[in-house]
Enzyme design. Structure first.
Site: not given
Lengths: 328, 328
Positions: B64, B129, B146, B165, B191, B216
């Site tokens: 990611e 993302n 995502k 995020e 993730c 991450n």
């Protein structure tokens, strides 16, 4: 009489905290052969119950089909000849000593068995694989019917043993529920239910804090024997992930050992909301394992990483509740 | 020219079988600091790509946000000042050397990065993302956004570092999809998606055989530091159970090590449909791990224990796709 007010408050706070710590016993059973009577089995259950009470447990969890052998391994042409494996009432004459002793000791329990019901509609007979949860005062909290029925519907004589649950049991039309009991929110599932993330999630969305799960898991899986050496790994994997992903305790309780020639997984365990195993059986026979389950631990997951209202995305889960492709 | 007909058929059968065995490389990255240029990072990606090609891989999976530092750890008052962390096109000038080298070597790849899109409706800017999957011939298979955005929306200065995020990325409105690529059915997640069983299941119900997941994962989780020592356990637990319960490979690829003072989990792994870990990173820096993924292995789970059409019970999954309690 309590002394200074602050002391009384402190004592109360401790008692209140204590009420969320439930000491639980997982009462694993070894094999039950066909010739064992209900009375013999109940004597074993009572013995484990007493050991749990001596150890300070508030709740004891028994395996799936804890009163009989795992009879779905045998085919009979006329299913009515198998009716003697089912209970028609709970409690009944054979199990009353367990209920009496539990009430005397002030300890609750969860018992798996086969249930035969006479449905007044059409005078039908319904056969279920169930668990009944009993509170410390002897009252019945609820009875859960197994949702995910594994195995096959018809006799497959080429197998070394049958797994005819789909012949002997209907799948529950009721799904997964959660009850207020033992100072928390308690759910149940049975054996194969534990392999399906939907089972945990349906209860997780109702705030479950402790899931009670009995199982009978033959070590040999005829449709794909490559899975045989992985049975213990898979058993732990699904219960640990289900616990973690829903912030709940999971109590997994086996009927283990070699029953009527069929070796079955033992490895009963008590799993924390972190997914960590708190206690694990070390034999494949009758064995009690215990752990203090602090239900407040659940909040550390339910209120953070797995805050479902905040982080789940039901609007893009378009397939989870959709009917199967081959549905009519 | 092939010899006797039987030999030719045999060779063809072997080739056909071979086409379902995909050698995959998980290209873990160590830290990327803010002062590292895209060009420096792409040179590292190319180096791992070449190692993977030398090792016979058909597909390389990167983490990611593989082109930049994990910038959601920093708050900026004006989000537009963070736009330089996002790509506006893929490929672009900085990443073209990666695309060129991959095409030259005939190797596909999956790349995570931040994407900034200009939405013509209302002239809005959308920040995502994403991961983009590229086939061996250089064509773009698809870009995944995502779904489960973790962390928080606003600056929380009391944290040792931010996890913003939800400030920097919108959640995908598109959900989970599966593409025909690399001889199988390939899905992606990013993730935090891997912690949610719904992610795997949405793809499992589309027949996914290989899920590519970059991540991450800071080792410190501010809302509940008791989870810190369990990060590696949880990482493996969710990917292994998701693989097993859906009969799919899962390729989990970390950006690990201490990036701008924040230690992050490494432990990239390639997981089989059995849930077993086939390969695992042993460092927290740039490291390639590889495994042969026989996509036919998936059938041993999809067609037996987890035959979803036969065994799932969507009619009693009444809560999975329901709106959250606090929905308008």
């Amino acid at each position: 009489m309590p002394g200074a007010g602050t002391t009384a408050v402190g004592a109360c706070a401790r008692l209140c905290d204590m009420s969320r710590i439930v000491r639980v016993g997982a009462a694993q059973l070894g094999p039950i052969e066909r010739h064992h009577s209900r009375e013999e089995v109940v004597a074993r259950l009572v013995s484990l119950l007493q050991a749990a009470a001596d150890d300070g447990c508030r709740l004891v969890v028994y395996p799936e089909l804890a009163l009989t052998t795992f009879f779905p391994r045998w085919f009979v042409d006329d299913i009515a000849t198998a009716d003697h494996w089912y209970e028609t009432h709970m409690p009944n004459e054979a199990t009353q000593p367990l209920f009496d002793e539990a009430q005397r000791l002030g300890i609750g329990f969860c018992l798996g068995y086969a249930l035969l019901e006479h449905d007044p509609v059409g005078d039908a007979i319904r056969r279920w694989n169930v668990q009944t949860l009993v509170e410390r005062d002897g009252s019945i909290v609820g009875t859960f019917k197994k949702v995910h029925i594994p195995g096959h519907e018809g006799h497959e004589p080429d197998r070394p043993f049958q797994h005819l649950e789909r012949y002997y049991f209907e799948p529950s039309p009721e799904g997964f529920h959660v009850w207020d009991a033992f100072g928390g929110r308690v759910g149940m599932m049975i054996c194969n239910d534990r392999r399906w993330p939907e089972s945990y999630r349906e209860m997780g969305m109702q705030g479950v804090e402790m899931i009670l799960c009995g199982y009978n898991t033959p070590l040999h899986y005829a449709p794909d024997p490559s899975q045989d050496p992985l049975q213990g790994f898979h058993n732990a994997l699904v219960m640990q992930s289900g616990a973690y992903q829903n912030g709940t305790f999971v109590i997994g309780v086996a009927k283990g050992g070699t029953e009527e020639g069929v070796p079955s997984l033992a490895e009963s365990s008590i799993i924390a909301p972190s997914g960590e195993i708190l206690a694990s059986a070390t034999t494949d026979g009758d064995e009690l394992i215990t752990a203090d389950c602090d239900l407040d631990w659940c909040r550390q997951y339910k209120n953070t990483l797995f805050d479902m209202d905040r982080y789940r995305r039901p609007e893009v889960y378009t397939r989870l509740s959709a009917p199967p492709r081959n549905a009519p």
